[in-house]
Design a protein around this motif. Structure first.
Motif, short mmCIF file in Angstrom:
data_model
loop_
_atom_site.label_atom_id
_atom_site.label_comp_id
_atom_site.label_asym_id
_atom_site.label_seq_id
_atom_site.Cartn_x
_atom_site.Cartn_y
_atom_site.Cartn_z
N GLN A 1 0.83 -1.20 0.00
CA GLN A 1 0.00 0.00 0.00
C GLN A 1 0.87 1.26 0.00
O GLN A 1 0.53 2.25 -0.63
CB GLN A 1 -0.96 -0.01 1.20
CG GLN A 1 -2.03 -1.07 1.06
CD GLN A 1 -2.91 -1.18 2.30
OE1 GLN A 1 -2.60 -0.65 3.35
NE2 GLN A 1 -4.03 -1.88 2.15
N HIS B 1 0.92 4.37 -2.68
CA HIS B 1 0.83 5.77 -2.25
C HIS B 1 1.98 6.59 -2.83
O HIS B 1 1.77 7.70 -3.34
CB HIS B 1 0.83 5.82 -0.72
CG HIS B 1 0.36 7.10 -0.14
ND1 HIS B 1 -0.88 7.64 -0.38
CD2 HIS B 1 0.99 7.98 0.68
CE1 HIS B 1 -1.00 8.78 0.28
NE2 HIS B 1 0.13 9.01 0.92
N ASN C 1 1.66 9.50 -5.71
CA ASN C 1 2.16 10.83 -5.42
C ASN C 1 3.16 11.27 -6.50
O ASN C 1 3.13 12.42 -6.94
CB ASN C 1 2.82 10.87 -4.04
CG ASN C 1 3.23 12.26 -3.64
OD1 ASN C 1 4.34 12.68 -3.93
ND2 ASN C 1 2.33 12.96 -2.96
#
Length: 92
Positions: free
Chosen positions: A59, A63, A67
């Motif tokens: 995860q 992320h 980003n």
């Protein structure tokens, strides 16, 4: 039953060689577009040192990649390098 968790070094390998490249490929980023410094990688692993397994690391890879994609698209940069400070900020 007590099952030992992955070591810090094993988690680094899993994240850098498997989780992050898989996510980058899925969202269409090249590995040279989303770079994590050695210290940044250590920080990612430390952020999730209190969790067992690698699900949280997967995860985290999602992320970070999301980003990076956002920064590339919005800021029109060629790549994003995540160092310790950026990792801390991202997971604050």
């Amino acid at each position: 039953i007590d099952i030992p968790d992955y070591t810090f070094e094993e988690k680094k390998v899993i994240f850098s060689r498997f989780a992050l490249p898989k996510v980058l490929k899925r969202i269409g980023l090249l590995e040279n577009e989303c770079i994590i410094t050695d210290d940044g990688l250590d920080q990612v692993i430390m952020q999730f040192s209190d969790t067992t397994g690698v699900r949280d690391l997967e995860q985290a890879a999602e992320h970070i990649a999301a980003n990076a994609l956002y920064r590339i698209e919005v800021n029109k940069v060629e790549n994003v390098t995540f160092d310790v400070a950026m990792v801390k900020e991202l997971f604050a």
